[in-house]
Design a protein around this motif. Structure first.
Motif, PDB file in Angstrom:
ATOM      1  N   TYR A   1      39.137  -6.564 -18.619  1.00 47.51           N
ATOM      2  CA  TYR A   1      38.993  -5.333 -19.392  1.00 47.51           C
ATOM      3  C   TYR A   1      40.109  -5.219 -20.421  1.00 47.51           C
ATOM      4  O   TYR A   1      39.879  -4.883 -21.593  1.00 47.51           O
TER       5      TYR A   1
ATOM      6  N   ASP B   1      39.596  -7.867 -23.239  1.00 49.41           N
ATOM      7  CA  ASP B   1      38.519  -7.506 -24.170  1.00 49.41           C
ATOM      8  C   ASP B   1      38.905  -6.301 -25.024  1.00 49.41           C
ATOM      9  O   ASP B   1      38.582  -6.240 -26.214  1.00 49.41           O
ATOM     10  N   ALA B   2      39.582  -5.321 -24.433  1.00 48.27           N
ATOM     11  CA  ALA B   2      40.002  -4.148 -25.206  1.00 48.27           C
ATOM     12  C   ALA B   2      41.029  -4.541 -26.257  1.00 48.27           C
ATOM     13  O   ALA B   2      41.008  -4.022 -27.377  1.00 48.27           O
TER      14      ALA B   2
ATOM     15  N   ALA C   1      41.154  -7.194 -27.898  1.00 52.14           N
ATOM     16  CA  ALA C   1      40.462  -7.857 -29.008  1.00 52.14           C
ATOM     17  C   ALA C   1      39.968  -6.863 -30.042  1.00 52.14           C
ATOM     18  O   ALA C   1      39.627  -7.257 -31.161  1.00 52.14           O
ATOM     19  N   THR C   2      39.958  -5.575 -29.726  1.00 56.74           N
ATOM     20  CA  THR C   2      39.431  -4.575 -30.655  1.00 56.74           C
ATOM     21  C   THR C   2      40.523  -3.943 -31.511  1.00 56.74           C
ATOM     22  O   THR C   2      40.208  -3.148 -32.405  1.00 56.74           O
ATOM     23  N   VAL C   3      41.798  -4.253 -31.242  1.00 54.61           N
ATOM     24  CA  VAL C   3      42.883  -3.663 -32.029  1.00 54.61           C
ATOM     25  C   VAL C   3      43.463  -4.715 -32.964  1.00 54.61           C
ATOM     26  O   VAL C   3      43.062  -5.878 -32.956  1.00 54.61           O
ATOM     27  N   ARG C   4      44.421  -4.297 -33.803  1.00 59.17           N
ATOM     28  CA  ARG C   4      45.011  -5.240 -34.748  1.00 59.17           C
ATOM     29  C   ARG C   4      45.892  -6.255 -34.020  1.00 59.17           C
ATOM     30  O   ARG C   4      46.454  -5.950 -32.964  1.00 59.17           O
TER      31      ARG C   4
ATOM     32  N   GLU D   1      39.391   6.163 -23.326  1.00 56.11           N
ATOM     33  CA  GLU D   1      39.271   5.235 -24.439  1.00 56.11           C
ATOM     34  C   GLU D   1      40.667   4.920 -24.962  1.00 56.11           C
ATOM     35  O   GLU D   1      41.650   5.572 -24.578  1.00 56.11           O
TER      36      GLU D   1
END
Length: 204
Positions: free
Chosen positions: A111, A114-115, A117-120, A154
Motif C-alpha cells: 500500500y 503504490d501510494a 508512486a502517486t506523489v512527486r 487519503e
C-alpha cells in the motif's frame, strides 16, 4: 511505479530484541505483489550481535528474507546512521521503519509503495505526521496524525512528516545536507530530515 522496481527497508535497532522480532515477523509476511524488497538491519547496541542464524529466534526470522544485510555496530550512531545506510541500498526507493513498529496488515508495504508512486519523486510519504495549529516564537502546538488514527483516509499534505515510518526516493538526500548533519543536531535529526528537504528541494 517508483524507480528501481522495488524498495529497500532500513531498520534501526537498539537493544529491543522482542520488538525487533515482532517487526521482522510482520515484514516477513508482507504480500508485495511482485515488488522486490531488500532489508537492511542496523544494530546499534554493542552488547547485541544480530545474524541470520538458525540458532536464535531473531536469526531464524532474518533467514526468512532472501535479500537481507545486517550491520552490527559497537557504537550507538542513533538515527543519523539511517542516512548513510541509504547509500548502501540496492533500490532508490527507501522505507525507514523503527524497530518498535508492529505491522499487522500483510499488504501494508505494498500500500505504501503504490501510494508513493502517486506523489512527486522529491516528496516523502509518512504514516506519522503533524499539523501545526498554533505557533509563536516560544510555543508550538501541533495535532498528530498517525497509523493508529483511522480518520485520515487519503494522502494529506502536512507540516511535519516523521521519518520513523516513511517512504521516499533517496535522491532527496543528495542536496539536503543530511549526510553531514552537525554533531550537535544528532538528537533532532528526525526533525531535520523533512525540514531540510522541504527548504532545499520543496519536498512535501
Amino acid at each position: 511505479m517508483p524507480t528501481g522496481g522495488g524498495f529497500t527497508v532500513i531498520v534501526l535497532s537498539y537493544d529491543r530484541p522482542r520488538a525487533l522480532r515482532v517487526l521482522l515477523q510482520g515484514l516477513s509476511t508482507q504480500q508485495l505483489g511482485g515488488a522486490d524488497m531488500e532489508l537492511i538491519v542496523c544494530n546499534n547496541a554493542a552488547g547485541v550481535r544480530l545474524a541470520a542464524s538458525p540458532w536464535t529466534a531473531t536469526g531464524r526470522l532474518l533467514r526468512r528474507f532472501p535479500d537481507v544485510k545486517i550491520m552490527n555496530s559497537s557504537h550507538n550512531w542513533l538515527c543519523r546512521v539511517r542516512y548513510p545506510l541509504t547509500a548502501l541500498a540496492k533500490h532508490d526507493t527507501i522505507v525507514f521503519i523503527d524497530d518498535d513498529v508492529v505491522i499487522e496488515d500483510p499488504h501494508f508495504l505494498r500500500y505504501m509503495y503504490d501510494a508513493f508512486a502517486t506523489v512527486r519523486p522529491i516528496d516523502m510519504l509518512s504514516c506519522w505526521t503533524a499539523l501545526w495549529t498554533e505557533w509563536t516564537d516560544e510555543h508550538l502546538k501541533k495535532v498528530r496524525m498517525n497509523f493508529s488514527d483511522p480518520s485520515p483516509s487519503e494522502i494529506t499534505e502536512c507540516d511535519y512528516a516523521g521519518p520513523g515510518l516513511c517512504i521516499f526516493d533517496r535522491r532527496i538526500l543528495i542536496e539536503s545536507g543530511l549526510l553531514a548533519l552537525a554533531p550537535e543536531l544528532h538528537r533532532s535529526d528526525s526533525t531535520w530530515f523533512p525540514w531540510l528537504t522541504a527548504m532545499k528541494l520543496g519536498t512535501r
